[in-house]
Design an enzyme around this catalytic site. Structure first.
Site, short mmCIF file in Angstrom:
data_model
loop_
_atom_site.label_atom_id
_atom_site.label_comp_id
_atom_site.label_asym_id
_atom_site.label_seq_id
_atom_site.Cartn_x
_atom_site.Cartn_y
_atom_site.Cartn_z
N GLY A 410 0.79 -1.34 0.00
CA GLY A 410 0.01 -0.07 0.24
C GLY A 410 0.89 1.09 -0.01
N SER A 798 -4.39 2.96 -18.72
CA SER A 798 -5.66 3.33 -18.04
C SER A 798 -6.07 4.80 -18.54
CB SER A 798 -5.80 3.25 -16.64
OG SER A 798 -4.78 4.32 -16.08
N LYS A 841 -8.54 4.50 -7.05
CA LYS A 841 -8.95 5.67 -7.89
C LYS A 841 -10.23 6.27 -7.32
CE LYS A 841 -6.51 3.72 -11.87
NZ LYS A 841 -6.55 2.97 -12.95
#
Length: 902
Positions: A410, A798, A841
């Protein structure tokens, strides 16, 4: 016997000496093998027997080759039967040298020494039949060459004698300078002889020479016995003047004496050290024997016995105990001063200190208590806590279950490292942290081999030694930041450590015996998965920690961060209060991050500002409290307080015999009054926020302002620090139909931009941005696409749908909705493909105040990881094709003339 003075003929046959000088009084033995030297010896010495004389002239190495090879050399009176100082020249080499001599001119020295043969022997080499001579020559006197001519194969010189006559010598001996130089030379020579007498018994003849031979001949004889350079030999040969010769001879004899003294001093020092070690050894042996007789042998033996008892109590496995006993027997045979003693002792102490069987005394497995312990340290992180509870449940059913290998992945600041410490606390185990960031040496994991100087065990074994148990929680921090170079690859070494099938017999290079790591709970942390090698990643159970929502940050602040910050700054809630509304403003306007580190820094800034204000009021508080809360006291008590306050105010210190006391205000009931209790607590408001933290760094209206013009769209990207909002700006200008891309872009995102432009150009008429299908959309104009901020590298697929939306907005001159963000990869046919990092996101969109998020339909499964309270505040739009993206991205939709089909 020394040679008597002889009469020199006017001409002498010349024998050249290569890089060597024959001085008067010196004796040298040579072997003549070349035709020229054999002819000279045969005609001038062999045939004339004892009456023959020859001249010896030095030549340089670069000018001519030697026709005689020096075999031995001595001083007058000795036979010169020493060992050869240089190898004898072979026949083939000598013939080559002779041919070279015939081709190149010989450069002779202009001064030489007349010599006579003391011994001659003739021999014949087999099978060649070549005649050779071995000649022992004695130097007689110096001469100068007047003219040099050839006689057959050798040379003849017309000479003149340089040495003084007998009358000149007698006159020179009366010169005071020569007398002083002679005394100095003899004194130095006598000192040298005295030193040599201690080592050699053959210097008696030399002492006789010193007393009988004239000093002018002694100088040459002594110097001839030293090994000096060719230049110094030539200088001595050229010293015709007696003063110069004695001075140079004294200098050379003194230099030789000093070199002998220095060498003797070094030898004595080395021998002294050896004798000291031998003496210590003998004394230690005697001391040991005496202690054995007295029954008092308790030094080294007690240490060894204590070490052996410690090793016995360490609980080693049988095979390792045998190895340790073998090392211990080897150590007993060694002396403490031996080089390997200390390294063997340290190794055995490591074996004794390692926790082979010792484990932490775990508390009774209570799943509810463990869950409460985890919840008290960390808010949220449900998946991680559930995994720990599952492990505890398995341990309850199967006590010998293997420890898990977890990997927390993370962004920074989400609590990965502190979570590992909380796991150890919840399990009742000891905790050890090993930082792997920047580690490039395999020896940091596996240790150095004991053959190296300064070797030591690896970090894992050293950590287990320090923690003292074999079942701790071991944190491998920053496992994604290991490197590799010529010293090995630490990530590959970790394969054995983290494999449950292999780590039960982990072999450290220094330890050199297997150690069981299967009881250790390994917890690794990383910011990214990509740098971790796939074989290593396969051995770990990856748990992603994407980041905190604003609501989670608020609860973390109120429950954990604010109490910790106040405690670190010496404050409490009585002095500083930060309302929830202000914490929300800090989260929204001053921090946009996945973790809470910047949030904690901002809270610390508020605490520091409050600490300054409280500290400034400190010096006024005692007087205020005395006037407000203290009732009248007895006269003696009041006088005592006045005395103490006066002393404190004057800054005086107690004198000898007095007791230093502190004034503590008390109320009527005898309770202590707080020093700062007089003022109301500081409450943080918006004014204080702007004064301490400055103007807000972020604004909820940023997206609306950025997309106020056509050609700008809002995308969602994933970074090492969590999700982020990425704006894409496009513009057109007069040009040649080229596409320009800026913003530190990688190859993948550049290809996505090219695909997006191709798709828009192919459907220009359908999108009503071109009047006819055959018209070139880029005719006479260029397209420039920019990804701010320009200093941040960007890559990945993306941004495909974001690029198409930006280009359609540019050409149609329609603005994209400011409350909509999107992510997804597109194909050339217009399909929208799934991407990763959906939770990060979506959280980033929520932080930026985005209300609508366009996602690929195949990413629907990833929404399960997003908290429900976040999803309830967002409109999630799932799409299959790029036309669906455009329909949702523009206000009122994007009209198409016809739907394109794959």
């Amino acid at each position: 016997m020394m040679a008597e003075p002889v009469e020199l003929p006017s001409r002498l046959a010349i024998l050249p000496f290569r890089n060597k000088v024959l001085l008067p009084g010196a004796i040298v033995r040579i072997r003549c093998t070349s035709p020229s030297s054999v002819k000279l010896v045969e005609q001038e010495l062999w045939q004339r027997e004892e009456r023959g004389l020859i001249g010896v002239l030095p030549v340089r190495d670069s000018e001519a080759a030697a026709v005689g090879t020096l075999l031995s050399q001595g001083i007058g009176g000795d036979s010169g039967n020493g060992s050869s100082k240089s190898p004898t020249t072979s026949s083939a080499e000598q013939q080559k040298q002779d041919s070279k001599n015939h081709q190149e001119p010989i450069h002779w020295h202009n001064r030489g020494v007349a010599a006579r043969a003391l011994h001659l022997s003739r021999g014949v080499e087999k099978p060649s039949g070549r005649v050779t001579y071995i000649v022992v020559l004695e130097g007689l006197c110096r001469f100068s060459v007047q003219e040099l001519s050839a006689r057959g194969t050798y040379h003849v010189a017309r000479i003149s004698r340089l040495d003084m006559t007998k009358a000149e010598l007698e006159q020179a001996e009366q010169d005071p300078d020569i007398i002083a130089l002679s005394r100095q030379f003899k004194a130095t020579a006598m000192e040298l002889i005295s030193v040599l007498e201690q080592k050699q018994k053959t210097v008696g003849r030399t002492k006789v020479l010193l007393e009988t031979v004239p000093v002018h001949r002694l100088a040459d004889i002594f110097v001839a016995s030293f090994e000096i350079s060719f230049e110094e030999q030539l200088s001595m040969l050229d010293s015709v003047d007696l003063k110069v010769r004695l001075s140079k001879a004294t200098e050379l004899v003194d230099r030789h004496l000093q070199s002998i003294l220095v060498a003797e001093k070094i030898t004595q020092k080395v021998e002294g050290q050896l004798s000291k070690s031998q003496k210590e050894y003998l004394l230690r042996q005697q001391m040991r024997a005496i202690k054995e007789e007295l029954g008092d042998n308790d030094d080294d033996e007690d240490d060894m016995a204590a070490l052996e008892r410690k090793m016995q109590s360490a609980g080693m496995p049988p095979n390792i105990w045998k190895h340790a006993q073998r090392e211990l027997r080897r150590l007993r045979k060694m002396q403490p001063q031996q080089p390997g003693y200390s390294s063997s002792r340290v190794y055995l102490e490591l074996l004794a200190d390692l926790p082979w069987q010792k484990v932490s005394e775990e508390r009774e497995l209570d799943l509810r208590a463990a869950k409460e312990s985890l919840d008290s340290d960390h808010f949220g992180l449900t998946k991680v806590k559930q995994r720990i509870i599952e492990y505890l449940a398995v341990r309850k059913l199967k006590p010998d279950a293997r420890g898990p290998v977890l990997c927390f992945v993370g962004p920074p600041g989400v609590g990965k490292t502190s979570l590992a410490s909380s796991i150890a606390s919840a399990l009742g185990r000891k905790f050890i942290r090993i930082s792997l960031g920047g580690v490039k040496d395999e020896a940091d994991i596996r240790g150095h081999r004991r053959t190296y100087i300064g070797s030591m065990p690896g970090r894992l074994i050293d950590g287990l030694k320090r923690v003292g148990v074999c079942n701790p929680v071991m944190l491998l921090d920053e496992i994604d930041k290991t490197g590799s170079d010529v010293r090995g690859d630490p990530a590959s070494a970790l394969l054995e450590v983290l494999d449950p099938e292999q780590n039960k017999s982990f072999n450290d290079h220094y330890l050199n015996v297997p150690f069981d790591l299967s009881k250790v709970i390994f917890v690794a942390t990383a910011n990214r998965v990509q740098p971790i090698p796939p074989p290593l990643l396969d051995r770990m159970e990856v748990i992603e920690l994407p980041g905190y929502t604003p609501e989670e940050k608020l609860k973390i602040s109120m429950k954990h961060l604010i109490p910790r910050v106040l405690d670190q700054h010496g404050l409490s809630s009585e002095f500083l209060k930060i309302p929830e509304g202000m914490v929300k403003l800090i989260i929204q306007r001053y921090t946009r991050e996945a973790g809470v580190r910047n949030l904690e820094r901002n809270l610390a800034a508020l605490a520091r500002a409050a600490a300054v204000r409280v500290a400034e009021e400190e010096k006024f508080s005692p007087a205020i409290q005395l006037s407000k809360g203290i009732q009248p006291m007895a006269a003696s008590t009041t006088a005592l307080l006045d005395t103490r306050l006066a002393g404190a105010g004057n800054g005086s210190s107690p004198s000898n015999g007095e007791v230093e006391m502190e004034v503590i205000p008390m109320d009527v009931s005898g309770q202590e009054i707080s020093s700062f209790d007089g003022g109301s607590p500081i409450v943080v408001d918006e004014t204080m926020l702007e004064k301490v933290l400055g103007p807000p760094r972020y604004d909820d209206n940023e997206a609306a302002e950025r997309v106020a013009t056509p050609g700008v769209s809002v995308g969602l990207v994933w970074t090492n620090f969590g999700g982020e909002v990425q704006f894409v700006e496009a513009t057109t200008m007069v040009g040649k139909g080229e596409l320009h891309l800026t913003g530190q872009l990688g190859d993948v995102i550049k290809e996505s931009a090219q695909i997006a432009l191709t798709w828009v150009r192919a459907r220009a008429s359908e999108l009503e941005i071109s009047s006819t299908s055959d018209k070139n959309l880029l005719e006479s104009r260029d397209i420039h696409i920019h990804f701010p901020a320009g200093a941040v590298p960007k890559d990945g697929p993306s941004a495909g749908v974001t690029l198409v939306t930006s280009l359609v907005s540019l050409f149609s001159k329609k603005k994209v909705r400011a409350d909509t963000a999107m992510t997804g990869e597109m194909t050339l046919r217009g399909l929208v493909l799934p991407v990763g990092g959906i939770k990060d996101k979506v959280l980033a969109a929520h932080r930026y105040g985005i209300k609508r998020v366009i996602l690929p339909e195949r990413n629907l499964k990833d929404l399960a990881e997003v908290p429900s309270n976040i999803l309830s505040g967002l409109e999630i739009l799932l799409v299959k094709r790029i036309e669906d993206v455009l329909e949702h991205a523009f206000e009122g939709g994007c009209p198409l003339r016809k739907r394109s089909k794959l």
